[in-house]
Enzyme design. Structure first.
Site, PDB file in Angstrom:
ATOM      1  N   LYS A  82      -2.995  -2.810   7.869  1.00 17.42           N
ATOM      2  CA  LYS A  82      -3.167  -4.266   7.901  1.00 17.42           C
ATOM      3  C   LYS A  82      -2.283  -4.911   6.837  1.00 17.42           C
ATOM      4  O   LYS A  82      -1.865  -4.264   5.888  1.00 17.42           O
ATOM      5  CB  LYS A  82      -4.636  -4.610   7.660  1.00 17.42           C
ATOM      6  N   ASP A  93       0.886  -1.167   0.000  1.00 16.33           N
ATOM      7  CA  ASP A  93       0.000   0.000   0.000  1.00 16.33           C
ATOM      8  C   ASP A  93       0.923   1.215   0.000  1.00 16.33           C
ATOM      9  O   ASP A  93       1.612   1.473   0.985  1.00 16.33           O
ATOM     10  CB  ASP A  93      -0.879  -0.036   1.262  1.00 16.33           C
ATOM     11  N   TYR A 108       1.429   0.031  14.807  1.00 17.24           N
ATOM     12  CA  TYR A 108       0.443  -0.109  13.736  1.00 17.24           C
ATOM     13  C   TYR A 108       0.865   0.666  12.499  1.00 17.24           C
ATOM     14  O   TYR A 108       1.199   1.827  12.569  1.00 17.24           O
ATOM     15  CB  TYR A 108      -0.925   0.415  14.177  1.00 17.24           C
TER      16      TYR A 108
HETATM   17  C1  F6R Z   1      -7.619  -0.471   7.995  1.00 13.31           C
HETATM   18  C2  F6R Z   1      -7.379   0.840   7.413  1.00 13.31           C
HETATM   19  C3  F6R Z   1      -8.286   1.959   7.773  1.00 13.31           C
HETATM   20  C4  F6R Z   1      -7.564   3.006   8.623  1.00 13.31           C
HETATM   21  C5  F6R Z   1      -8.504   4.164   9.004  1.00 13.31           C
HETATM   22  C6  F6R Z   1      -7.755   5.274   9.735  1.00 13.31           C
HETATM   23  O1  F6R Z   1      -6.635  -1.379   7.589  1.00 13.31           O
HETATM   24  O2  F6R Z   1      -6.444   1.047   6.662  1.00 13.31           O
HETATM   25  O3  F6R Z   1      -9.441   1.510   8.385  1.00 13.31           O
HETATM   26  O4  F6R Z   1      -7.050   2.403   9.796  1.00 13.31           O
HETATM   27  O5  F6R Z   1      -9.063   4.732   7.843  1.00 13.31           O
HETATM   28  O6  F6R Z   1      -6.705   5.674   8.932  1.00 13.31           O
HETATM   29  P1  F6R Z   1      -5.644   6.792   9.305  1.00 13.31           P
HETATM   30  O7  F6R Z   1      -5.120   6.467  10.674  1.00 13.31           O
HETATM   31  O8  F6R Z   1      -4.619   6.679   8.217  1.00 13.31           O
HETATM   32  O9  F6R Z   1      -6.387   8.100   9.263  1.00 13.31           O
HETATM   33 MG    MG Z   2      -4.010   2.119   3.204  1.00 12.32          MG
HETATM   34 MG    MG Z   3      -4.844  -2.167   2.094  1.00 11.56          MG
END
Ligand code: F6R
Ligand code: MG
Ligand code: MG
Length: 366
Positions: free
Chosen positions: A231, A11, A228
């Protein structure tokens, strides 16, 4: 002819939020792959996406873990990150955990599934790619494909599959591996792979011939980074037909929208929905988690295809069930078992909240 199939993904930035990949990112990746093909490093390639993950599917003759192939993937991800930064996509470069390439992308953030084999007279391959979930998501489907006669009738009535398959399982917390033979060791096997956040099926082999049948990515980004970072969004390569399960036996496990870890903030259980590539757009509560399947025939390493296997209408019921399960799970809000157990959540405020309230906790009288 010995062929290596490498699927390397990362990603490098989402559009919009974490819901999709931008077409410019895919175009940039194709430029790199095309150059490598013209220079003879790759026999062939296919660039695609699953949700916000960029997927590089490559064939070559350099074996698994090859430095030149891994560097090609790394450089492609780095360059695509520049595109993501320019467009101010969300989480640009999020899976690239290191600044410099050191010989192999394993442990650096990207997910990798690779296998080397002698190409058969007809080499049928299915490549699974998932978004908003973690590497253990393949355990149940791989078990069904290669060990469950209620899924794969070939195990019962096809002479060339009746001897069963062996499963290489990795303990990703203790960095150990073990091989189980199916069918006679399935109860032992299930003790481990039924706990997919720790034990993951890395590969499957045909016991009669020793041939590789399946290979998955088992990277756990949070374990690599110690924090973190998104994923794992794993990938898995499966060989099909002949000594291996038929295409329909390989796809059948995904008629169950199994509950997997992931979804919003990598901290929830949700149903894994099988979809066509163009529907790998997890937008409802950043999900529900998706899986896509591309089918190819290999011809001298050339990727003949793809066919978008889950575009088929026969997966409509699974999608409907996944949506119904998503509704049901969402009604639990911040409660387990929708929310993951404390130790599995990718986001948590527990340390800060506990510290703030420390003085207010009073020991219970016995
Ligand atoms: C799950 C994922 C999303 C982010 C969520 C918060 O794998 O990628 O659910 O965890 O959108 O994202 P941030 O912390 O980047 O604002
Ligand atoms: Mg992403
Ligand atoms: Mg992804």
């Amino acid at each position: 002819m010995s062929i290596t199939l490498s699927v390397i993904k990362a990603d490098v930035g989402g559009y919009v939020g974490h819901s999709e990949s931008h077409p410019d990112i895919l175009a940039k990746a194709r430029e790199h792959m095309d150059k490598a093909k013209k220079e003879g490093l790759l026999i062939d390639y296919h660039v695609t996406k699953c949700g916000d993950d960029l997927q590089l599917i490559m064939t070559h003759q350099h074996g698994e873990g090859d430095e030149k192939i891994h560097k090609l993937a790394w450089d492609t991800f780095v360059d695509c990150t520049q595109v993501a930064k320019k467009l101010k996509l969300h989480g640009a470069g999020q899976d690239l955990l290191s600044d410099a390439f050191s010989g192999n992308v394993r442990g650096m953030g990207p997910g990798v599934a690779e296998m080397e084999f002698e190409e058969r007279a007809a080499e049928t391959i299915i490549i699974f790619m998932a978004d908003k979930t973690s590497s253990g998501a393949w355990n149940l489907p791989l078990y069904k494909m290669f060990a469950d006669p209620f899924n794969t009738i070939g195990l019962v009535i096809a002479d060339n599959m009746h001897g069963g398959f062996s499963f290489e399982v990795h303990d990703i917390k203790e960095h150990k591996k073990i091989t189980f033979n199916a069918p006679e060791e399935i109860y032992d096997l299930l003790v481990f792979i039924g706990a997919p956040s720790r034990y993951m099926v890395k590969s499957v082999y045909h016991r009669g011939s020793g041939e590789i049948a399946a290979a998955s990515s088992t990277q756990r980004l949070s374990l690599i980074a110690g924090r973190y970072v998104g994923k794992d969004d794993p990938v898995c390569i499966v060989r099909s037909q002949g000594d291996f399960p038929a295409v329909g036996e390989v796809l059948e496990p995904f008629t169950l929208p199994l509950l997997v870890e992931g979804w919003m903030r990598g901290s929830h259980h949700g149903p894994l929905m099988p979809v066509a590539i163009e529907d790998s757009t997890p937008t409802r509560f950043d999900g529900p988690p998706r899986v896509v399947a591309l089918g190819f025939q290999l011809s001298g390493g050339k990727l003949v295809g793809p066919r978008d296997m889950f575009a088929d209408k026969s997966f409509d019921n699974a999608r409907q069930q996944a949506n119904d399960i998503a509704d049901f799970m969402r009604r639990h809000g911040p409660f387990e078992p929708h929310r993951l157990p404390l130790e599995e959540m990718e986001y948590t405020t527990m340390p800060q909240v506990s510290e703030k309230l420390e003085g207010r906790f009073i020991a219970l009288a016995d």
